[in-house]
Motif scaffolding. Structure first.
Motif, PDB file in Angstrom:
ATOM      1  N   TRP A 159      16.665  -5.391  -7.267  1.00  0.00           N
ATOM      2  CA  TRP A 159      17.912  -6.124  -7.434  1.00  0.00           C
ATOM      3  C   TRP A 159      18.949  -5.766  -6.373  1.00  0.00           C
ATOM      4  O   TRP A 159      19.702  -6.620  -5.922  1.00  0.00           O
ATOM      5  CB  TRP A 159      18.512  -5.826  -8.814  1.00  0.00           C
ATOM      6  CG  TRP A 159      17.758  -6.425  -9.958  1.00  0.00           C
ATOM      7  CD1 TRP A 159      16.876  -7.466  -9.932  1.00  0.00           C
ATOM      8  CD2 TRP A 159      17.835  -6.003 -11.322  1.00  0.00           C
ATOM      9  NE1 TRP A 159      16.399  -7.729 -11.192  1.00  0.00           N
ATOM     10  CE2 TRP A 159      16.977  -6.847 -12.072  1.00  0.00           C
ATOM     11  CE3 TRP A 159      18.545  -5.008 -11.986  1.00  0.00           C
ATOM     12  CZ2 TRP A 159      16.816  -6.725 -13.442  1.00  0.00           C
ATOM     13  CZ3 TRP A 159      18.389  -4.887 -13.349  1.00  0.00           C
ATOM     14  CH2 TRP A 159      17.522  -5.736 -14.068  1.00  0.00           C
ATOM     15  N   ARG A 199      15.290  -0.525  -9.358  1.00  0.00           N
ATOM     16  CA  ARG A 199      14.245  -0.013  -8.479  1.00  0.00           C
ATOM     17  C   ARG A 199      12.978  -0.865  -8.596  1.00  0.00           C
ATOM     18  O   ARG A 199      12.329  -1.192  -7.590  1.00  0.00           O
ATOM     19  CB  ARG A 199      13.952   1.450  -8.832  1.00  0.00           C
ATOM     20  CG  ARG A 199      12.889   2.087  -7.948  1.00  0.00           C
ATOM     21  CD  ARG A 199      12.657   3.532  -8.297  1.00  0.00           C
ATOM     22  NE  ARG A 199      13.762   4.390  -7.868  1.00  0.00           N
ATOM     23  CZ  ARG A 199      14.580   5.027  -8.685  1.00  0.00           C
ATOM     24  NH1 ARG A 199      14.428   4.905  -9.993  1.00  0.00           N
ATOM     25  NH2 ARG A 199      15.534   5.792  -8.223  1.00  0.00           N
ATOM     26  N   ILE A 200      12.625  -1.247  -9.808  1.00  0.00           N
ATOM     27  CA  ILE A 200      11.401  -2.031 -10.035  1.00  0.00           C
ATOM     28  C   ILE A 200      11.526  -3.443  -9.466  1.00  0.00           C
ATOM     29  O   ILE A 200      10.623  -3.938  -8.790  1.00  0.00           O
ATOM     30  CB  ILE A 200      11.077  -2.085 -11.548  1.00  0.00           C
ATOM     31  CG1 ILE A 200      10.701  -0.690 -12.055  1.00  0.00           C
ATOM     32  CG2 ILE A 200       9.934  -3.078 -11.820  1.00  0.00           C
ATOM     33  CD1 ILE A 200      10.617  -0.603 -13.569  1.00  0.00           C
ATOM     34  N   PHE A 201      12.664  -4.080  -9.728  1.00  0.00           N
ATOM     35  CA  PHE A 201      12.814  -5.486  -9.352  1.00  0.00           C
ATOM     36  C   PHE A 201      13.517  -5.698  -8.011  1.00  0.00           C
ATOM     37  O   PHE A 201      13.621  -6.833  -7.548  1.00  0.00           O
ATOM     38  CB  PHE A 201      13.585  -6.232 -10.448  1.00  0.00           C
ATOM     39  CG  PHE A 201      12.852  -6.286 -11.762  1.00  0.00           C
ATOM     40  CD1 PHE A 201      11.712  -7.064 -11.917  1.00  0.00           C
ATOM     41  CD2 PHE A 201      13.287  -5.524 -12.840  1.00  0.00           C
ATOM     42  CE1 PHE A 201      11.036  -7.102 -13.131  1.00  0.00           C
ATOM     43  CE2 PHE A 201      12.619  -5.552 -14.058  1.00  0.00           C
ATOM     44  CZ  PHE A 201      11.482  -6.342 -14.209  1.00  0.00           C
ATOM     45  N   TYR A 232      22.515   4.325  -7.846  1.00  0.00           N
ATOM     46  CA  TYR A 232      21.263   3.837  -7.259  1.00  0.00           C
ATOM     47  C   TYR A 232      21.332   3.868  -5.737  1.00  0.00           C
ATOM     48  O   TYR A 232      20.431   4.390  -5.067  1.00  0.00           O
ATOM     49  CB  TYR A 232      20.973   2.417  -7.745  1.00  0.00           C
ATOM     50  CG  TYR A 232      19.741   1.801  -7.105  1.00  0.00           C
ATOM     51  CD1 TYR A 232      18.464   2.081  -7.600  1.00  0.00           C
ATOM     52  CD2 TYR A 232      19.851   0.952  -6.007  1.00  0.00           C
ATOM     53  CE1 TYR A 232      17.340   1.533  -7.010  1.00  0.00           C
ATOM     54  CE2 TYR A 232      18.732   0.399  -5.410  1.00  0.00           C
ATOM     55  CZ  TYR A 232      17.478   0.685  -5.913  1.00  0.00           C
ATOM     56  OH  TYR A 232      16.354   0.145  -5.320  1.00  0.00           O
ATOM     57  N   GLU A 289      18.647   3.444 -17.258  1.00  0.00           N
ATOM     58  CA  GLU A 289      17.780   2.282 -17.480  1.00  0.00           C
ATOM     59  C   GLU A 289      18.068   1.187 -16.451  1.00  0.00           C
ATOM     60  O   GLU A 289      17.146   0.560 -15.907  1.00  0.00           O
ATOM     61  CB  GLU A 289      17.981   1.727 -18.886  1.00  0.00           C
ATOM     62  CG  GLU A 289      17.086   0.532 -19.207  1.00  0.00           C
ATOM     63  CD  GLU A 289      17.321  -0.012 -20.610  1.00  0.00           C
ATOM     64  OE1 GLU A 289      16.673  -1.016 -20.961  1.00  0.00           O
ATOM     65  OE2 GLU A 289      18.164   0.549 -21.348  1.00  0.00           O
ATOM     66  N   ALA A 290      19.353   0.945 -16.170  1.00  0.00           N
ATOM     67  CA  ALA A 290      19.721  -0.053 -15.167  1.00  0.00           C
ATOM     68  C   ALA A 290      19.198   0.336 -13.788  1.00  0.00           C
ATOM     69  O   ALA A 290      18.718  -0.520 -13.020  1.00  0.00           O
ATOM     70  CB  ALA A 290      21.238  -0.216 -15.129  1.00  0.00           C
ATOM     71  N   GLN A 333      16.544   2.183 -13.139  1.00  0.00           N
ATOM     72  CA  GLN A 333      15.093   1.997 -13.137  1.00  0.00           C
ATOM     73  C   GLN A 333      14.728   0.534 -12.929  1.00  0.00           C
ATOM     74  O   GLN A 333      13.821   0.208 -12.164  1.00  0.00           O
ATOM     75  CB  GLN A 333      14.513   2.505 -14.453  1.00  0.00           C
ATOM     76  CG  GLN A 333      14.507   4.024 -14.595  1.00  0.00           C
ATOM     77  CD  GLN A 333      13.587   4.687 -13.592  1.00  0.00           C
ATOM     78  OE1 GLN A 333      14.005   5.078 -12.506  1.00  0.00           O
ATOM     79  NE2 GLN A 333      12.313   4.788 -13.944  1.00  0.00           N
ATOM     80  N   LYS A 334      15.424  -0.358 -13.600  1.00  0.00           N
ATOM     81  CA  LYS A 334      15.149  -1.789 -13.459  1.00  0.00           C
ATOM     82  C   LYS A 334      15.454  -2.261 -12.037  1.00  0.00           C
ATOM     83  O   LYS A 334      14.721  -3.074 -11.460  1.00  0.00           O
ATOM     84  CB  LYS A 334      15.962  -2.586 -14.472  1.00  0.00           C
ATOM     85  CG  LYS A 334      15.474  -2.439 -15.908  1.00  0.00           C
ATOM     86  CD  LYS A 334      16.314  -3.270 -16.861  1.00  0.00           C
ATOM     87  CE  LYS A 334      15.797  -3.164 -18.295  1.00  0.00           C
ATOM     88  NZ  LYS A 334      16.637  -3.935 -19.255  1.00  0.00           N
TER      89      LYS A 334
END
Length: 451
Positions: A31, A27-29, A56, A21-22, A24-25
């Protein structure tokens, strides 16, 4: 060997739902498009966030850095490497250096094929040095440790060891064994590996056999030039050192998030080199943040400090990707240009196919010893960083690994032009956007069709 190969560890290694989940986030944002400021690189300091960052970036390498980093390492380039005016050379040698030598399932099938494409820039040099990161154990010991090719434990068979350390009768001369995988199988496996190296005439560095050797350097002489060898690793992957064996691997807190960079052990070895009358000092350092194309500022500061204290060449490894090569004119001797290769990448690793993972560097140096005024000095006369990559081809039902020069594939109708272009982009990035290439003839294919 399956022909559908993993592209990177992110694809190959399962992670928990929370870490997924971390990722995926991130990748989206976006970070982690920039280096994570507070990052743990030693397993003893890992948090779940660090683990997610590692996975990641293994598939999405960090290609950006802070301005002060790029300003420091790109101040000069290889054009400043030359012998000082009035220097009278008496002896010389050529040196070839490479990054991590790491196991891969079935690698023994590539014996005397693995280095065929880079034989001239490694095995035709006077002295060869690399980082050896896969201790040797027998099959039963590997099974006991549940080595399945997907764990983070690094070990190999003697057949793989022979493939990794030699080519057509010539072996590496010097292998660093101080790295985060040194004690993956305990002290006995490390000793066995060192015994094999001793049998093959290879000088191992970074793993003292006795307490008296701890903090001491080793010396390698060639063509009348005494090379002082110092070495250290930032971590042992959190593995406990057996009682009474604290001396067994040169380990220092180089990358801790909690304490400043500790250069005490390296300084002791540098002093030992001076006392032993070494002409030229090489530091082999296992450090850095994996999958980042630039070193951290603390590494640059540490490297410059070591250079001013007497080191002439730093060969870095661990990040699995290449990092810049810095040409540093020293304050201790205005005529001296020291070279700092922050990460040479992994010359061999698993059967991954992502461009950032298969790309590495081979560095070539010419050293000259002679008189400058009334003093005897040894300087770097020439320096080159050559991009190479792991090519995988089919030979019947076998997959074979062969390391090739990147320049031999540029502008050719290669089987994977996009991968070649991406590797050139990474090389240009790490070299400060200015690459120098020396084209040669296209390498001979070793049979079958590319994977």
């Amino acid at each position: 060997m399956p022909y559908v190969l993993p592209t990177n560890p992110l694809e190959d290694c399962p992670v928990s739902p929370e870490i997924q989940e971390a990722i995926q986030k991130a990748r989206i944002f976006g970070w982690w498009d920039f280096p994570l400021d507070d990052v743990g690189v030693d397993e003893l300091e890992f948090t779940d966030n660090d683990i997610a960052y590692w996975h990641y970036t293994s598939g999405n390498p960090v290609t950006r850095t802070k301005r002060q980093v790029s300003e420091a390492i790109f101040k000069d380039n290889a054009s400043i490497v030359r012998l000082p005016k009035g220097f009278k050379a008496k002896q010389s040698l050529t040196l070839g250096g490479a990054g991590d030598l790491i196991r891969a399932n079935g690698l023994e099938q590539s014996k005397d094929i693995l280095f065929e494409g880079i034989e001239d820039i490694l095995f035709r040099k006077d002295v060869l040095i690399s980082n050896y990161e896969s201790v040797v154990v027998d099959e039963q010991v590997a099974k006991n440790y549940a080595v399945d090719g997907k764990s983070f434990i690094m070990c190999c068979s003697e057949a793989q060891y022979k493939t990794l350390t030699g080519h057509k009768g010539r072996c590496f001369d010097i292998l660093n064994v101080a790295n985060n995988h040194s004690l993956d199988m305990g002290c006995q496996a490390l000793s066995l590996t060192q015994n094999l190296m001793e049998r093959d005439g290879i000088v191992d560095i970074g793993a003292p056999r006795t307490p008296e050797e701890y903090g001491r350097a080793k010396v390698f002489s060639c063509n009348g030039i005494r090379l002082g060898l110092v070495s250290v690793t930032f971590s042992l992957n959190g593995l406990p050192v057996p009682e009474g064996k604290d001396f067994r691997v040169h380990t220092s807190k180089l990358m801790s998030r909690h304490v400043p960079t500790d250069l005490t052990l390296l300084r002791a070895q540098i002093q030992d080199c001076k006392e032993k009358g070494c002409d030229f000092i090489i530091a082999s350092i296992h450090w850095g943040v994996e999958f980042e194309f630039f070193p951290r500022l603390r590494q640059i500061e540490a490297a410059h400090s070591l250079i001013e204290e007497g080191v002439d060449l730093i060969l870095g490894h661990h990040p699995h990707v290449i990092q810049p090569v810095e040409y540093y004119r020293t304050k201790r001797d205005p005529n001296r240009v020291a070279v700092i290769a922050y990460s040479l990448g992994s010359l061999t690793w698993g059967w991954y196919t992502d461009p950032h993972l298969i790309l590495s560097l081979v560095v070539n140096f010419g050293l000259a010893k002679g008189r400058h005024g009334k003093e005897t000095k040894t300087y770097i006369e020439s320096a080159a960083a050559i991009p190479v990559f792991r090519n995988i081809v089919r030979d019947g039902d076998r997959a074979l690994m062969r390391i090739e020069k990147l320049w031999d594939h540029i502008s050719l109708d290669d089987h994977d032009a996009s991968s070649i272009r991406k590797m050139k982009e990474y090389f240009d990035l790490a070299m400060g956007g200015c690459s120098t290439k020396a084209h040669s003839s296209r390498p001979v294919n070793i049979g079958g069709s590319p994977v």
